[in-house]
Design a protein around this motif. Structure first.
Motif, mmCIF file in Angstrom:
data_model
loop_
_atom_site.group_PDB
_atom_site.id
_atom_site.type_symbol
_atom_site.label_atom_id
_atom_site.label_comp_id
_atom_site.label_asym_id
_atom_site.label_seq_id
_atom_site.Cartn_x
_atom_site.Cartn_y
_atom_site.Cartn_z
ATOM 1 N N CYS A 126 -6.020 -5.699 -3.039
ATOM 2 C CA CYS A 126 -6.813 -6.603 -3.861
ATOM 3 C C CYS A 126 -6.076 -6.926 -5.162
ATOM 4 O O CYS A 126 -5.962 -8.076 -5.566
ATOM 5 C CB CYS A 126 -8.170 -5.964 -4.161
ATOM 6 S SG CYS A 126 -9.328 -7.061 -4.960
ATOM 7 N N LEU A 127 -5.548 -5.878 -5.791
ATOM 8 C CA LEU A 127 -4.816 -6.049 -7.032
ATOM 9 C C LEU A 127 -3.589 -6.950 -6.819
ATOM 10 O O LEU A 127 -3.325 -7.875 -7.592
ATOM 11 C CB LEU A 127 -4.348 -4.657 -7.486
ATOM 12 C CG LEU A 127 -4.603 -4.262 -8.922
ATOM 13 C CD1 LEU A 127 -4.289 -2.800 -9.102
ATOM 14 C CD2 LEU A 127 -3.811 -5.100 -9.865
ATOM 15 N N TYR A 128 -2.878 -6.675 -5.745
ATOM 16 C CA TYR A 128 -1.663 -7.417 -5.432
ATOM 17 C C TYR A 128 -1.980 -8.904 -5.194
ATOM 18 O O TYR A 128 -1.348 -9.791 -5.760
ATOM 19 C CB TYR A 128 -1.034 -6.797 -4.184
ATOM 20 C CG TYR A 128 0.292 -7.371 -3.775
ATOM 21 C CD1 TYR A 128 1.455 -7.034 -4.456
ATOM 22 C CD2 TYR A 128 0.377 -8.248 -2.692
ATOM 23 C CE1 TYR A 128 2.669 -7.548 -4.069
ATOM 24 C CE2 TYR A 128 1.595 -8.766 -2.303
ATOM 25 C CZ TYR A 128 2.742 -8.414 -2.990
ATOM 26 O OH TYR A 128 3.939 -8.933 -2.613
ATOM 27 N N THR A 129 -3.015 -9.142 -4.370
ATOM 28 C CA THR A 129 -3.408 -10.518 -4.053
ATOM 29 C C THR A 129 -3.828 -11.273 -5.308
ATOM 30 O O THR A 129 -3.363 -12.388 -5.564
ATOM 31 C CB THR A 129 -4.589 -10.504 -3.068
ATOM 32 O OG1 THR A 129 -4.280 -9.634 -1.996
ATOM 33 C CG2 THR A 129 -4.872 -11.880 -2.543
ATOM 34 N N LEU A 130 -4.701 -10.650 -6.112
ATOM 35 C CA LEU A 130 -5.216 -11.333 -7.290
ATOM 36 C C LEU A 130 -4.115 -11.560 -8.324
ATOM 37 O O LEU A 130 -4.038 -12.617 -8.940
ATOM 38 C CB LEU A 130 -6.364 -10.525 -7.909
ATOM 39 C CG LEU A 130 -7.631 -10.453 -7.070
ATOM 40 C CD1 LEU A 130 -8.708 -9.667 -7.793
ATOM 41 C CD2 LEU A 130 -8.142 -11.847 -6.762
ATOM 42 N N ARG A 131 -3.254 -10.579 -8.483
ATOM 43 C CA ARG A 131 -2.171 -10.718 -9.461
ATOM 44 C C ARG A 131 -1.237 -11.849 -9.055
ATOM 45 O O ARG A 131 -0.825 -12.658 -9.887
ATOM 46 C CB ARG A 131 -1.430 -9.388 -9.595
ATOM 47 C CG ARG A 131 -0.344 -9.381 -10.640
ATOM 48 C CD ARG A 131 0.965 -9.576 -9.964
ATOM 49 N NE ARG A 131 2.094 -9.466 -10.869
ATOM 50 C CZ ARG A 131 3.291 -9.878 -10.507
ATOM 51 N NH1 ARG A 131 3.494 -10.419 -9.334
ATOM 52 N NH2 ARG A 131 4.292 -9.759 -11.350
ATOM 53 N N ASN A 132 -0.894 -11.922 -7.753
ATOM 54 C CA ASN A 132 -0.023 -13.004 -7.310
ATOM 55 C C ASN A 132 -0.666 -14.362 -7.528
ATOM 56 O O ASN A 132 -0.008 -15.324 -7.905
ATOM 57 C CB ASN A 132 0.311 -12.841 -5.819
ATOM 58 C CG ASN A 132 1.464 -11.897 -5.625
ATOM 59 O OD1 ASN A 132 2.099 -11.489 -6.590
ATOM 60 N ND2 ASN A 132 1.735 -11.538 -4.389
ATOM 61 N N TYR A 133 -1.976 -14.428 -7.283
ATOM 62 C CA TYR A 133 -2.646 -15.709 -7.476
ATOM 63 C C TYR A 133 -2.728 -16.043 -8.963
ATOM 64 O O TYR A 133 -2.445 -17.170 -9.366
ATOM 65 C CB TYR A 133 -4.041 -15.668 -6.867
ATOM 66 C CG TYR A 133 -4.704 -17.022 -6.870
ATOM 67 C CD1 TYR A 133 -4.463 -17.918 -5.849
ATOM 68 C CD2 TYR A 133 -5.547 -17.402 -7.905
ATOM 69 C CE1 TYR A 133 -5.048 -19.169 -5.843
ATOM 70 C CE2 TYR A 133 -6.136 -18.655 -7.908
ATOM 71 C CZ TYR A 133 -5.892 -19.526 -6.884
ATOM 72 O OH TYR A 133 -6.461 -20.770 -6.891
ATOM 73 N N MET A 134 -3.090 -15.064 -9.782
ATOM 74 C CA MET A 134 -3.237 -15.318 -11.219
ATOM 75 C C MET A 134 -1.926 -15.769 -11.845
ATOM 76 O O MET A 134 -1.915 -16.550 -12.785
ATOM 77 C CB MET A 134 -3.747 -14.062 -11.929
ATOM 78 C CG MET A 134 -5.227 -13.818 -11.751
ATOM 79 S SD MET A 134 -5.736 -12.350 -12.631
ATOM 80 C CE MET A 134 -7.396 -12.126 -12.000
ATOM 81 N N SER A 135 -0.813 -15.255 -11.302
ATOM 82 C CA SER A 135 0.460 -15.651 -11.908
ATOM 83 C C SER A 135 0.799 -17.115 -11.603
ATOM 84 O O SER A 135 1.728 -17.660 -12.188
ATOM 85 C CB SER A 135 1.594 -14.718 -11.451
ATOM 86 O OG SER A 135 1.712 -14.760 -10.053
ATOM 87 N N THR A 136 0.037 -17.766 -10.711
ATOM 88 C CA THR A 136 0.249 -19.205 -10.510
ATOM 89 C C THR A 136 -0.633 -20.032 -11.444
ATOM 90 O O THR A 136 -0.493 -21.244 -11.518
ATOM 91 C CB THR A 136 -0.091 -19.619 -9.057
ATOM 92 O OG1 THR A 136 -1.482 -19.384 -8.822
ATOM 93 C CG2 THR A 136 0.730 -18.842 -8.036
#
Lengths: 302, 372
Positions: free
Chosen positions: A180-190
């Protein structure tokens, strides 16, 4: 299927000149044929389940499910199998338990992970990369490592919640957290950092920036993760089997036990399987749009 | 819950910029919310009677306690941090946001990993260290080496085949009309939503040993062959291969989604340029498309690889490791619960962990390179 065959029916006649689709690309007959064959191959096993689950016991034990399809009016059909598993095998309770397990276990990791993902994306701090590497590493660790220590910790010698729903919520929250952390962080960095910076200039605290700006903007990634986590929790066998009392157990565990029962009629097993499959399939198709978008844009880096 | 909700009015009453007060509110708030959330969760486990034994009610309470608790926890933590001198606050806030997530990861993944390694050197009650006895026991066991070989077979075959079919499906689907593509893809990725147990149930109908009701046997006898008990057919590990088919059937949809996205992202100009240079479709595919979607192929490959390493449900349900089809994760389960040998079970998990390590290092390295 009908749509695929409809497109497949037309272009068979002209051999030399290719026909063209609406968007101007040439129609590829080979692709249509291959995809129809693949779609059939991928569907036939599930079709067997569906057909068998509606057949009377005698028929299911003596003839193949395809014979009922080839001769649908000569074959017997019944709904009794569904009544049989829902009441006789108590799968109605299992279905309810699955919902009680899956919904909280899907939602709980998101809030904790979202705050952490916000920190990883928009804040500078010492140790940031190292801590994120821990997340990347932990995603690969097999959950089997956790069983024995967690059984000790949650069991009667520990805090004594093993067997209850709470134990399973907790475990799924923990195991789902890295992804969850990985997915959200990758999305937030866009997301554009300028938005967060201007909020800071306006005097918003990080807590406010998160709630008012970043959380709403991250909804597609949250929906993508939620779909994945829901499927994972619903379909999980191991954790439910080990950490839930028989009375709290999920439909997947019930199905596994039904499969293990010698001499159980195939028609009952298949009806049980259909009941266990239908909810995740519906959820998956309902949220498919988010899921595909989340997966292809940023959720998993290509 | 109620006490936690009652706290914020206190915050507004003391609305003056007096920082020690805000600091106190923050600390008390965090403590009260944490205490209440934990107790609410424990009450669901310990006293189901309070909730009239109603499962939906427990689920609702769990969600409210979890979400509300988390939101309030961060709220009060934020108040506390902001009451500190600005420089300290700026330095502290990231760690406050990370703490709950990392707490859970530590509790449920890091601590158990260390503990399992610890248990692997101990006896079955984990009361005494026995040195390397557990490891020598499993390394001497034939079943263990059989499982390792099977796992290697799964690892060699499933990810590669899944990626290959995924690429093929994505490629062919890309040439259909928009509507046709959508429909065709739905059929391929429907199995993604199906559990391993459900999939095993479905495929049991295909592999059934009865020639009248088993699809595969019906086809084979139809062509004049002989019906077989496929899941016990261990020659050339055929039963393992047949179970791999199930996993591939489940995973191709996932591979297709990612690879289809990547193929659509390949710039048209590069394809045009290759065509102008006289490349045929096959050359364009292998020399132009494949290199450009290499990253996605690796992502899919690794994801399926990790899944395959832990493959358990399908084998457990269909053969329980009999007929030479055992795998590591199933052997772990057998040792821990059927044979009650916790020490050896832990040693098996440690072996699994070691097998995962190369993937772990690769993932970390890739991440480091991408974020340089």
């Amino acid at each position: 299927m009908s749509a695929a065959t409809a497109t497949g029916a037309k272009p068979v006649k002209p051999k030399k000149q290719p026909t063209y689709m609406k968007d101007g690309r040439p129609r590829s007959v080979a692709s249509i044929v291959v995809m129809i064959v693949l779609a059939l191959l991928w569907t036939i096993p599930t079709l067997g389940l569906l057909v068998t689950s509606f057949r009377p016991r005698e028929d299911a034990a003596t003839s193949g499910w395809w014979s009922a399809i080839l001769n649908p009016f000569g074959a017997g059909w019944t709904l009794e199998n569904y009544g049989g598993v829902l009441q006789g095998q108590d799968m109605a309770a299992g279905l309810l338990n699955s919902i009680v397990v899956a919904v909280p276990a899907t939602i709980l990791p998101i809030m904790f992970a979202a705050f952490a993902a916000y920190a990883f994306t928009f804040l500078e701090f010492p140790g940031r990369d190292t801590l994120f590497v821990v997340i990347v590493a932990v995603m690969v660790v097999p959950i089997q490592v956790a069983f024995q220590p967690m059984l000790d910790l949650l069991g009667p010698n520990g805090i004594g919640i093993s067997g209850q729903f709470v134990a399973v919520w907790l475990l799924h929250t923990g195991f789902g957290m890295p992804l969850c952390l990985y997915t959200l962080r990758n999305y937030m960095s866009t997301l554009p950092t300028s938005v967060v910076e201007s909020a800071k200039i306006d005097g918003a605290s990080h807590y406010q920036t998160f709630w008012r700006l970043v959380a709403p903007m991250s909804m597609p990634a949250i929906a993508a993760f939620a779909t994945l986590q829901f499927l994972w929790v619903w379909n999980d066998l191991l954790i439910a089997k080990l950490f839930l009392n028989p009375s709290n157990t999920t439909i997947i565990v019930q199905l596994q036990q039904l499969l293990g029962t010698q001499g159980q009629g195939e028609e009952l097993v298949q009806a049980g399987a259909f009941i266990s499959i239908i909810i995740p399939v519906l959820v998956f198709f309902a949220l498919q749009r988010f899921f595909v978008r989340g997966l292809t844009s940023g959720a998993v880096k290509g | 819950m109620t006490a936690a909700v009652a706290a914020p009015p206190g915050a507004t009453r003391g609305g003056s910029p007096a920082r020690p007060l805000r600091m106190l509110i923050g600390i008390v708030g965090v403590a009260v919310v944490a205490w209440l959330t934990i107790n609410l969760f424990l009450s669901v486990a310990w006293f189901p009677g309070v909730y009239f034994h109603s499962r939906p009610l427990m689920a609702v309470v769990g969600m409210i306690a979890g979400l509300g608790g988390a939101a309030l926890l961060f709220y009060f933590a934020n108040i506390f941090v902001e009451s500190l001198p600005q420089r300290l606050a700026q330095g502290l806030i990231p760690y406050v946001f990370l703490l709950p997530a990392f707490g859970m990861i530590t509790l449920m993944l890091l601590y158990p990993t260390v503990q399992t390694v610890n248990y692997s050197f101990a006896n079955n009650d984990s009361t005494q260290y026995v040195g390397l006895a557990n490891y020598s026991a499993i390394f001497r066991s034939e079943e263990f080496w059989l499982s390792i070989t099977n796992n290697l077979l799964w690892l060699l075959i499933v990810p590669a085949v899944t990626v290959a079919i995924g690429v093929a499906v994505a490629l062919f689907a890309d040439r259909l009309s928009t509507q046709g593509e959508k429909v065709a893809k739905s059929f391929i990725f429907l199995p993604m939503a199906i559990s391993f147990v459900g999939a095993a149930t479905i495929w049991r109908l295909v592999y059934n040993l009865d020639a009248d009701t088993g699809l595969l046997n019906a086809i084979i006898t139809g062509f004049g062959g002989e019906a077989q008990d496929w899941l016990r057919f261990s020659t050339a590990r055929l039963n393992s291969l047949l179970m791999m088919v199930i996993l591939i059937w489940l995973q191709v949809g996932f591979a297709m989604i990612l690879l289809s996205g990547a193929i659509k992202g390949v710039p048209e100009e590069t394809l045009e340029a290759a065509r102008l240079d006289g490349a045929n479709e096959r050359q364009i595919f292998f020399r132009v498309v494949i290199p450009q979607i290499r990253g996605t192929i690796l992502t899919v490959f690794i994801t399926v690889l990790i899944l395959v390493l832990k493959v358990f449900d399908i084998v457990y349900v269909l053969t329980n490791g009999q007929a030479r089809s055992n795998v590591i994760a199933n052997m772990f389960f057998q040792e821990l619960f059927t044979a009650q040998r916790a020490g050896q079970a832990s040693a098996i998990v440690v072996v699994l962990l070691v097998l995962v390590l190369p993937v772990l290092f690769y993932q970390v390295r890739t991440f480091r390179q991408e974020n340089r």
